[in-house]
Every structure is written in structure tokens, then in C-alpha cells.
Write a protein that holds these residues in place. Structure first.
Motif, PDB file in Angstrom:
ATOM      1  N   LEU A 190       5.017   4.051 -12.454  1.00  0.00           N
ATOM      2  CA  LEU A 190       5.993   3.418 -13.342  1.00  0.00           C
ATOM      3  C   LEU A 190       5.358   2.918 -14.643  1.00  0.00           C
ATOM      4  N   ASN A 191       4.020   2.784 -14.618  1.00  0.00           N
ATOM      5  CA  ASN A 191       3.288   2.287 -15.797  1.00  0.00           C
ATOM      6  C   ASN A 191       3.810   0.920 -16.261  1.00  0.00           C
ATOM      7  N   ASP A 192       4.167   0.103 -15.287  1.00  0.00           N
ATOM      8  CA  ASP A 192       4.628  -1.257 -15.568  1.00  0.00           C
ATOM      9  C   ASP A 192       3.520  -2.219 -15.131  1.00  0.00           C
ATOM     10  N   ARG A 193       2.885  -2.864 -16.098  1.00  0.00           N
ATOM     11  CA  ARG A 193       1.708  -3.694 -15.809  1.00  0.00           C
ATOM     12  C   ARG A 193       2.012  -4.819 -14.816  1.00  0.00           C
ATOM     13  N   GLN A 194       3.153  -5.457 -14.989  1.00  0.00           N
ATOM     14  CA  GLN A 194       3.501  -6.559 -14.088  1.00  0.00           C
ATOM     15  C   GLN A 194       3.713  -6.067 -12.663  1.00  0.00           C
ATOM     16  N   ALA A 195       4.389  -4.936 -12.517  1.00  0.00           N
ATOM     17  CA  ALA A 195       4.628  -4.381 -11.194  1.00  0.00           C
ATOM     18  C   ALA A 195       3.318  -3.999 -10.516  1.00  0.00           C
ATOM     19  N   GLU A 207       0.837  -1.202   0.000  1.00  0.00           N
ATOM     20  CA  GLU A 207       0.000   0.000   0.000  1.00  0.00           C
ATOM     21  C   GLU A 207       0.874   1.255   0.000  1.00  0.00           C
ATOM     22  N   TYR A 208       1.915   1.233   0.797  1.00  0.00           N
ATOM     23  CA  TYR A 208       2.867   2.347   0.899  1.00  0.00           C
ATOM     24  C   TYR A 208       3.533   2.644  -0.447  1.00  0.00           C
ATOM     25  N   LEU A 209       3.791   1.585  -1.221  1.00  0.00           N
ATOM     26  CA  LEU A 209       4.485   1.733  -2.503  1.00  0.00           C
ATOM     27  C   LEU A 209       3.540   1.932  -3.690  1.00  0.00           C
ATOM     28  N   GLY A 269      12.188  -4.644  -6.031  1.00  0.00           N
ATOM     29  CA  GLY A 269      13.105  -4.549  -7.163  1.00  0.00           C
ATOM     30  C   GLY A 269      12.636  -3.588  -8.240  1.00  0.00           C
ATOM     31  N   TYR A 270      11.357  -3.311  -8.292  1.00  0.00           N
ATOM     32  CA  TYR A 270      10.817  -2.357  -9.266  1.00  0.00           C
ATOM     33  C   TYR A 270      10.993  -0.908  -8.818  1.00  0.00           C
ATOM     34  N   VAL A 271      11.196  -0.691  -7.517  1.00  0.00           N
ATOM     35  CA  VAL A 271      11.168   0.661  -6.959  1.00  0.00           C
ATOM     36  C   VAL A 271      12.417   1.442  -7.377  1.00  0.00           C
ATOM     37  N   THR A 272      12.220   2.611  -7.958  1.00  0.00           N
ATOM     38  CA  THR A 272      13.336   3.443  -8.413  1.00  0.00           C
ATOM     39  C   THR A 272      13.651   4.592  -7.455  1.00  0.00           C
ATOM     40  N   ASP A 273      12.744   4.892  -6.539  1.00  0.00           N
ATOM     41  CA  ASP A 273      12.967   5.922  -5.523  1.00  0.00           C
ATOM     42  C   ASP A 273      13.620   5.233  -4.322  1.00  0.00           C
ATOM     43  N   MET A 274      14.906   5.485  -4.095  1.00  0.00           N
ATOM     44  CA  MET A 274      15.646   4.755  -3.074  1.00  0.00           C
ATOM     45  C   MET A 274      15.221   5.084  -1.653  1.00  0.00           C
TER      46      MET A 274
END
Length: 308
Positions: free
Chosen positions: A144-149, A135-137, A176-181
Motif C-alpha cells: 500500500l506504500n502507506d508509512r503509517q500502516a 505477519e499475515y497482512l 481498516g487499511y486492508v483493501t483486499d477483502m
């Protein structure tokens, strides 16, 4: 330095060795190591002895063999051997994240070894923490507009997991999909760069880090039930919240206001079911109050342990 427990080398460090009263730090992850607690260990050691360690199979401690039996109860038994090795009658225990789960199990199993318990952003029910993390993510994952994610994020939030180990791998994949560190590490009060600068990893090799995968795998395996016993061994995917009412030692819950892993449900359960518990909320922290609000954290711990 190392101690030898049942033929295994366990890396540990002692700060404030001149004091008798002792605080044991249990790291999370699993397999995160005690590296990011060193600064707090130094600060706290001005008033008491602090013991930190890399759990078996983590970084500087010995690796776990592929055919070796391991699990949470084995970890507790090793902590007891460590306490005896150091000549400590009782100690207080501070557990972060997964380490909070280990601290609760230790206090439940060995009440006569524990003075006080501190739970820092604990995750005492992994599936509940996983759903809150998804929920947080969600907003970031959707951006990201990544359907699988997006599908995986929705699955974690709403699926009724029959295989409890599957949620661990799903969360790992989602992260692994998250780009904001900052989001990836559940930070709020500091940047990812500040987090990494808070610890010295100059002597840590890739080979050391690689041990952690087996450490996690072993904690997820169903350990064999002892002969003649019908009681199931405890696993990290179990809900350990029901142990809390049976623990008499004074307890402090430290939680970051913006931490997704220590959920509102778990906080409410801890505060309403633990026998003798107080709470300290860190208003500008995520999952690492000891780094994000370091001075306040030191003072809060020392006050709870009656040193201020």
C-alpha cells in the motif's frame, strides 16, 4: 425468539428441537453474532438439537447499558442460566474464534455442564493472534506504500504490549487499511461475496450492528474483583491456554490451514496440553471452515459427536 435472563432479552434459535442431545454455538467477534452459523445449524439439526444465540449486547439481543457491569465470567453465568431455562442437563459447546475462548472458560468454570468441546479456529491468546495476523497482512500492507500502516504493522509484530487492550485497537486500525477483502476477513476457500451471501442480514439494521462496540468495550474493561477475593476477573486479552490441561471433556480442534488467528503456537499448545483432544485441519480454509468447506465441516462435527 427471546429468553429473559436477569431482565435481559437474549435472542436465540433452536434447530432440531425434537432431539435431546444439544450443541451450543458461541459466536466470535466479539459481536459477530450467530448469523453465519445458521446454515450449519440447519445441517447439524438433522441429527441433534442445535442452539445458537446473539450474546448480550450483540445484534438482536438487548444492548449493554453504559454503566452496566459485564465481562467473560458474566457471559458464562448467562450461559448457565440459559442451559437451565432450556431444561438441558449437559450440552456440547462449539466456539468460533473469540467464542472458542468463551467455550474454554465455560468448560473450565462449569465442567459438569459440558459433554464435549469443539474449538473452531480459536483465538485463546489475543496478543499472539494479533502478532500472527500482522505477519499475515505484512505483504499486503507493504504494497500500500502507506508509512503509517507499515509502522503500525511492524509495531504489532514486535512490540511488547504492557497495556493489553492497546493491541486490540491496533489490530482493528490495521484491518481498516486492508483493501483486499478476502485478506480482511481471513478467507481462503471462498470470496468475500460468497461469505456475505452465506447469511441472511435482511432484517439486521445499522442500529443493531452499532451495539457491538459497547459489547467489545465492556469485555476489554477490567471487571471489579469480587469482595473478599484476590483472584482477578478473566478478560478477553488474557492468555487462556493454561486452562486447557484442567479441562477433562473430549475436545476437537478445527483449524483452517490458512487462518492467521489460530496460530501455530496455539495449535501446538492445544494438541500437547489438552487432556483428550483431536484435530481436524481444513486444507482449503482460512478462518471460516464452516462456510469455506461446509459439507466436510458438518461431517467432521457429527463424527466427533458420535452421529456418523
Amino acid at each position: 425468539m427471546f429468553m429473559n435472563i436477569w431482565g435481559k432479552k437474549i435472542w436465540y434459535e433452536v434447530y432440531g428441537a425434537e432431539y435431546d442431545d444439544t450443541l451450543l454455538y458461541l459466536h466470535g467477534g466479539p459481536a459477530a453474532s450467530c448469523l453465519d452459523f445458521v446454515n450449519q445449524a440447519r445441517a447439524l439439526s438433522e441429527k441433534m438439537r442445535v442452539v445458537i444465540l446473539d450474546q448480550l449486547g450483540v445484534l438482536r439481543s438487548d444492548a449493554i447499558a453504559e454503566n452496566e457491569s459485564y465481562g467473560m465470567e458474566y457471559q458464562v453465568e448467562m450461559l448457565e442460566e440459559m442451559r437451565k431455562f432450556l431444561g438441558i442437563e449437559k450440552w456440547s459447546v462449539l466456539g468460533h474464534s473469540y467464542g472458542g475462548m468463551l467455550a474454554v472458560l465455560y468448560a473450565y468454570a462449569c465442567p459438569n455442564s459440558i459433554q464435549k468441546i469443539i474449538l473452531e479456529c480459536p483465538s485463546l491468546w489475543f496478543e499472539d493472534s494479533a502478532k500472527a495476523t500482522a505477519e499475515y497482512l505484512s505483504e499486503h500492507i507493504n504494497s500500500l506504500n502507506d508509512r503509517q500502516a507499515i509502522q503500525l504493522c511492524e509495531k504489532i509484530k514486535y512490540a511488547d504490549y504492557q497495556d493489553k487492550t492497546a493491541v486490540v485497537w491496533d489490530v482493528s486500525t490495521l484491518l481498516g487499511y486492508v483493501t483486499d477483502m478476502e485478506l480482511r476477513f481471513y478467507l481462503h476457500g471462498i470470496s468475500c461475496e460468497e461469505y456475505h451471501m452465506s447469511m441472511d442480514t435482511s432484517d439486521i439494521t445499522d442500529e443493531m450492528w452499532s451495539k457491538g462496540e459497547r459489547h467489545l468495550m465492556k469485555l476489554l474493561e477490567a471487571p471489579p474483583t469480587p469482595a473478599g477475593s484476590s483472584q482477578k476477573r478473566v478478560q478477553m486479552t488474557d492468555n487462556l491456554l493454561p486452562m486447557l490441561p484442567k479441562i477433562a471433556a473430549p475436545m476437537l480442534l478445527i483449524n483452517g490451514k490458512y487462518d492467521p488467528a489460530c496460530t501455530k503456537y496455539q495449535i501446538d499448545y492445544i494438541m500437547s496440553h489438552a487432556q483428550n483432544v483431536t484435530q481436524a485441519v481444513f486444507e482449503n480454509s482460512g478462518h471460516f471452515p464452516r462456510i469455506e468447506e461446509a459439507k466436510k465441516y458438518t461431517n467432521t462435527v457429527l463424527s466427533f459427536l458420535d452421529y456418523e
